[in-house]
Motif scaffolding. Structure first.
Motif, PDB file in Angstrom:
ATOM      1  N   PHE A   5      19.378  26.191 -11.846  1.00 43.92           N
ATOM      2  CA  PHE A   5      18.731  25.031 -12.295  1.00 43.92           C
ATOM      3  C   PHE A   5      17.297  25.271 -12.737  1.00 43.92           C
ATOM      4  CE2 PHE A   5      23.351  24.125 -12.385  1.00 43.92           C
ATOM      5  CZ  PHE A   5      23.447  23.407 -13.411  1.00 43.92           C
ATOM      6  N   GLN A  29      13.670  22.196 -11.613  1.00 42.57           N
ATOM      7  CA  GLN A  29      13.568  21.453 -11.609  1.00 42.57           C
ATOM      8  C   GLN A  29      11.868  21.093 -11.568  1.00 42.57           C
ATOM      9  OE1 GLN A  29      14.614  18.043  -9.304  1.00 42.57           O
ATOM     10  NE2 GLN A  29      14.130  16.486 -10.301  1.00 42.57           N
ATOM     11  N   LYS A  70       9.740  16.108 -14.206  1.00 43.34           N
ATOM     12  CA  LYS A  70      10.326  15.924 -15.384  1.00 43.34           C
ATOM     13  C   LYS A  70      12.299  16.027 -13.753  1.00 43.34           C
ATOM     14  CE  LYS A  70       8.183  19.376 -18.809  1.00 43.34           C
ATOM     15  NZ  LYS A  70       8.042  20.402 -19.096  1.00 43.34           N
ATOM     16  N   GLU A  71      13.010  15.905 -15.044  1.00 44.80           N
ATOM     17  CA  GLU A  71      14.305  15.948 -14.590  1.00 44.80           C
ATOM     18  C   GLU A  71      15.135  17.668 -14.272  1.00 44.80           C
ATOM     19  OE1 GLU A  71      16.058  11.838 -16.020  1.00 44.80           O
ATOM     20  OE2 GLU A  71      16.673  13.470 -16.705  1.00 44.80           O
ATOM     21  N   ARG A  72      15.669  18.229 -13.940  1.00 44.36           N
ATOM     22  CA  ARG A  72      16.238  19.127 -13.273  1.00 44.36           C
ATOM     23  C   ARG A  72      17.301  19.273 -14.633  1.00 44.36           C
ATOM     24  NH1 ARG A  72      19.351  19.885  -7.620  1.00 44.36           N
ATOM     25  NH2 ARG A  72      17.249  19.131  -7.286  1.00 44.36           N
ATOM     26  N   GLU A  73      16.949  20.920 -15.281  1.00 44.15           N
ATOM     27  CA  GLU A  73      17.644  21.171 -16.000  1.00 44.15           C
ATOM     28  C   GLU A  73      18.384  22.314 -16.058  1.00 44.15           C
ATOM     29  OE1 GLU A  73      15.246  22.608 -19.710  1.00 44.15           O
ATOM     30  OE2 GLU A  73      14.138  22.797 -17.876  1.00 44.15           O
ATOM     31  N   ALA A 106      20.871  28.287 -21.117  1.00 41.52           N
ATOM     32  CA  ALA A 106      20.081  27.306 -22.035  1.00 41.52           C
ATOM     33  C   ALA A 106      19.395  27.761 -23.222  1.00 41.52           C
ATOM     34  CB  ALA A 106      18.773  26.870 -21.206  1.00 41.52           C
ATOM     35  N   SER A 120      16.442  26.964 -24.003  1.00 35.75           N
ATOM     36  CA  SER A 120      14.896  27.822 -22.818  1.00 35.75           C
ATOM     37  C   SER A 120      14.316  29.626 -22.282  1.00 35.75           C
ATOM     38  CB  SER A 120      14.460  26.554 -22.006  1.00 35.75           C
ATOM     39  OG  SER A 120      15.313  26.423 -21.269  1.00 35.75           O
TER      40      SER A 120
END
Length: 119
Positions: free
Chosen positions: A37, A39, A43-46, A61, A63
């Motif tokens: 993940f 962050q 921004k929020e963790r993705e 993901a 991205s």
């Protein structure tokens, strides 16, 4: 519970590559799903990518598709994230995480490693 330690972060120029490592110790089940993940500031963790210890499958993901590759070395209890064609928007703290068989979410986290991509 597994203990996770990330390494390999650093400063790279846009278009460059970097490989992150996540070393796991302690109790780790073969059915665990391991993930990366990130962050970024503000921004929020993705979610970035995930892989199972036991089988050769991977999830990415949008991205990360086409640029990042998650892999594992079970003998070393290590998961890697190969990042190519890095962009400035990839700048973030990258975290390794584990999802136990009894959990529907990643609930075991490392401390993170900073990746900074300069333009």
């Amino acid at each position: 519970q597994a203990q996770l330690v990330e390494s390999g972060g650093g400063l790279v120029q846009a278009g460059g590559s970097l490989r992150l490592s996540c070393a796991a110790s302690g109790r780790t089940f073969s059915s665990y799903r391991m993930g990366w993940f990130r962050q970024a500031p503000g921004k929020e963790r993705e979610f970035v990518a995930a892989i199972r210890w036991s089988v050769e499958n991977a999830y990415y993901a949008d991205s990360a598709k086409g640029r990042f590759t998650i892999s594992r070395d079970n003998a070393k209890n290590t998961v890697y994230l190969q990042m190519n064609s890095l962009k400035a928007e990839d700048t973030a703290v990258y975290y390794c995480a584990a999802q136990s068989p009894s959990s529907s979410s990643f609930d075991n986290w490392g401390q993170g490693t900073q990746v900074t991509v300069s333009s």
